[in-house]
Enzyme design. Sequence first.
Site, short mmCIF file in Angstrom:
data_model
loop_
_atom_site.label_atom_id
_atom_site.label_comp_id
_atom_site.label_asym_id
_atom_site.label_seq_id
_atom_site.Cartn_x
_atom_site.Cartn_y
_atom_site.Cartn_z
N TYR A 18 3.78 -0.19 -9.56
CA TYR A 18 3.45 -1.19 -10.70
C TYR A 18 2.57 -0.19 -11.76
O TYR A 18 2.92 -0.50 -12.86
CB TYR A 18 3.13 -2.49 -10.11
CG TYR A 18 2.91 -3.78 -11.28
CD1 TYR A 18 4.03 -4.18 -11.97
CD2 TYR A 18 1.50 -3.72 -11.76
CE1 TYR A 18 3.82 -4.98 -12.93
CE2 TYR A 18 1.58 -4.64 -12.58
CZ TYR A 18 2.59 -5.31 -13.34
OH TYR A 18 2.43 -6.24 -14.22
N THR A 31 0.12 -17.26 -14.16
CA THR A 31 1.81 -17.63 -14.16
C THR A 31 2.18 -17.56 -12.76
O THR A 31 1.25 -17.68 -11.74
CB THR A 31 2.31 -16.29 -14.85
OG1 THR A 31 2.12 -15.17 -13.90
CG2 THR A 31 2.09 -16.08 -16.08
N LEU A 58 0.74 -1.21 0.04
CA LEU A 58 0.20 0.03 -0.12
C LEU A 58 0.73 1.21 0.18
O LEU A 58 1.88 1.02 0.50
CB LEU A 58 -0.96 -0.09 1.25
CG LEU A 58 -1.86 -1.03 1.41
CD1 LEU A 58 -2.61 -0.95 2.71
CD2 LEU A 58 -2.99 -1.27 0.15
P1 NAD Z 1 7.57 -13.66 -13.99
O1 NAD Z 1 8.04 -12.84 -12.81
O2 NAD Z 1 6.99 -14.81 -13.97
O3 NAD Z 1 8.75 -13.53 -15.17
C1 NAD Z 1 9.40 -12.15 -15.40
C2 NAD Z 1 10.82 -12.48 -16.01
O4 NAD Z 1 11.52 -11.10 -16.15
C3 NAD Z 1 11.62 -13.21 -14.92
O5 NAD Z 1 12.36 -14.32 -15.92
C4 NAD Z 1 12.87 -12.33 -14.52
O6 NAD Z 1 14.12 -12.92 -13.97
C5 NAD Z 1 12.92 -11.26 -15.54
N1 NAD Z 1 13.59 -9.96 -15.03
C6 NAD Z 1 13.12 -9.36 -13.99
N2 NAD Z 1 14.10 -8.40 -13.80
C7 NAD Z 1 14.58 -8.34 -14.89
C8 NAD Z 1 16.11 -7.28 -15.52
N3 NAD Z 1 16.14 -6.43 -14.56
N4 NAD Z 1 16.57 -7.60 -16.30
C9 NAD Z 1 16.29 -8.71 -17.04
N5 NAD Z 1 15.22 -9.74 -16.92
C10 NAD Z 1 14.51 -9.22 -15.76
O7 NAD Z 1 6.50 -12.41 -14.64
P2 NAD Z 1 5.37 -12.79 -15.81
O8 NAD Z 1 4.14 -13.11 -15.05
O9 NAD Z 1 5.74 -13.76 -16.62
O10 NAD Z 1 5.22 -11.34 -16.35
C11 NAD Z 1 5.90 -10.81 -17.66
C12 NAD Z 1 5.64 -9.72 -17.78
O11 NAD Z 1 4.13 -9.46 -18.22
C13 NAD Z 1 5.82 -8.33 -16.90
O12 NAD Z 1 6.35 -7.13 -17.22
C14 NAD Z 1 4.48 -8.34 -16.02
O13 NAD Z 1 4.75 -7.23 -15.69
C15 NAD Z 1 3.61 -8.39 -17.12
N6 NAD Z 1 2.34 -8.89 -16.69
C16 NAD Z 1 1.94 -10.18 -16.28
C17 NAD Z 1 0.78 -10.28 -15.64
C18 NAD Z 1 0.22 -11.58 -14.91
O14 NAD Z 1 -1.09 -11.61 -14.63
N7 NAD Z 1 1.12 -12.49 -14.81
C19 NAD Z 1 -0.39 -9.15 -15.88
C20 NAD Z 1 -0.03 -8.29 -16.52
C21 NAD Z 1 1.29 -7.90 -17.04
#
Ligand code: NAD
Length: 445
Positions: free
Chosen positions: A350, A385, A295
């Site tokens: 975020y 995920t 928060l």
């Molecule tokens: P996740 O956490 O499973 O995977 C994210 C990946 O990004 C990981 O492998 C991590 O090591 C890598 N990463 C993080 N910081 C990094 C950096 N500084 N340099 C290089 N790699 C880096 O996340 P996800 O659920 O697969 O999400 C992927 C994208 O989709 C993100 O941008 C997330 O914000 C977006 N997203 C996800 C959802 C959801 O419901 N899962 C919804 C909306 C948006």
Amino acid sequence: MADKYLELVNSGLTKKLATSLGLPRPSILRRYAPGEALLPGPVLLLGDSSSAQQLADTLLGWGLDVRRHAVGVNRLGGIVLMLDELEAPAELSAPMLAAGAALRQLAPGGRVVSLSREALDTDAPAVAAVRQGIDGAMRSVGRELRGGATANGIVLGHGVSPSAPSALAALHFFFSGRSAYVDGQFLSVDSADGTLPADFSQPLAGKVAVVTGAARGIGAAIAQTLHRDGATVVVVDVPGAGDALAKVANKVSGTALQVDVTRPDAGAKIIEHAVARHGSLDIVIHNAGITRDKLLANMDARRWDSVIAVNISSQLAMNEAFLAAELPGLRIVSLASTSGIAGNRGQTNYAASKGGVIGMVRASAASFAAAGGGINAVAPGFIETEMTAKIPVATRTVARMLMPSLMQGGLPVDVAEAIGFLASDAAAGINGRTLRVCGQSLVGA
Ligand code: NAD
């Protein structure tokens, strides 16, 4: 991670039980598999547009059975509403009511797609009224459909013809199982740029694509989807995720690059790797992202700053490097989130970063277009995920049920399919836009 409720209400005895108890029954979505029919039945083409015959010819060329009336058709695969020449709200009545009369014939996984024109501030009020009204009407159709059917629209910019390559490509995308979790959304086509692929199953043939954050989750799914569609893929992630990254690289017969995207030289390293190893850099998917939820009243600088640094500042810096390198025709797709549109409790940092992505792609569109490329974003909603698996199981099940249209979360591949479409040359007429992949719901990370 799997949606057990979805499995139970769609199999054997438990399906019968759910039906007799009147429980909500989300459908298994019609997802893309190479070689499958584009639509699960004939397509009904409605509307008096002067482009209707030309569109009918294109649809026939795609192997579809095109009808101008629904009489005698048992199961319709799709309904197309050509509304691009309407000039007053009263003119919506005939095509919308004709679509309504055919809706009960729509097959599970069927598609309703409208083609209309952008409402401009300079339009006559009646013209703007009908154009904006289509937006509300189509989003409402999406909420009324069942059986995994969806309703989406294509909005043509001023002077853009319904047969512009990106309008046709958007229609193909909406018809196909690639758009399974896109519902109640609009794709705006701003220009006649773009070329349709020679083979719709290999739209990225010959392209070199980089996917950041590809060691797992949505990024790994994007890498697999781009590879399936013909691209050579470079997967990028932090050195700490090296083993998982190497596995993904092997799976997609691509190469791995270990680099933290927040490093000032990340863009340069990506260009260097792609060009040295594969000869060019044609597509970049900015997927790497993190959450550090709190928060705002309890937020500290470490949480706030790290989310901004990874999710948006890194992308801004890498894009500058890409623009400076003058990579011809570079197409970028960036990951936003529905949190950046609707907000989400505990996610001020975020949501700032993801709203930032939406603003960034709008403001970068002209610069990338000048080099013959483009930049767009995809805003996922609730995707199953490791990120969302952390939500307690009861909250997750209720959240899925509250999703008004498809009653389920999406899968990483659903996000990947939308990204694959926007990364393709066929989408070159779409620029600076954000497409939601959220099952018509604004819940999600
Ligand atoms: P996740 O956490 O499973 O995977 C994210 C990946 O990004 C990981 O492998 C991590 O090591 C890598 N990463 C993080 N910081 C990094 C950096 N500084 N340099 C290089 N790699 C880096 O996340 P996800 O659920 O697969 O999400 C992927 C994208 O989709 C993100 O941008 C997330 O914000 C977006 N997203 C996800 C959802 C959801 O419901 N899962 C919804 C909306 C948006």
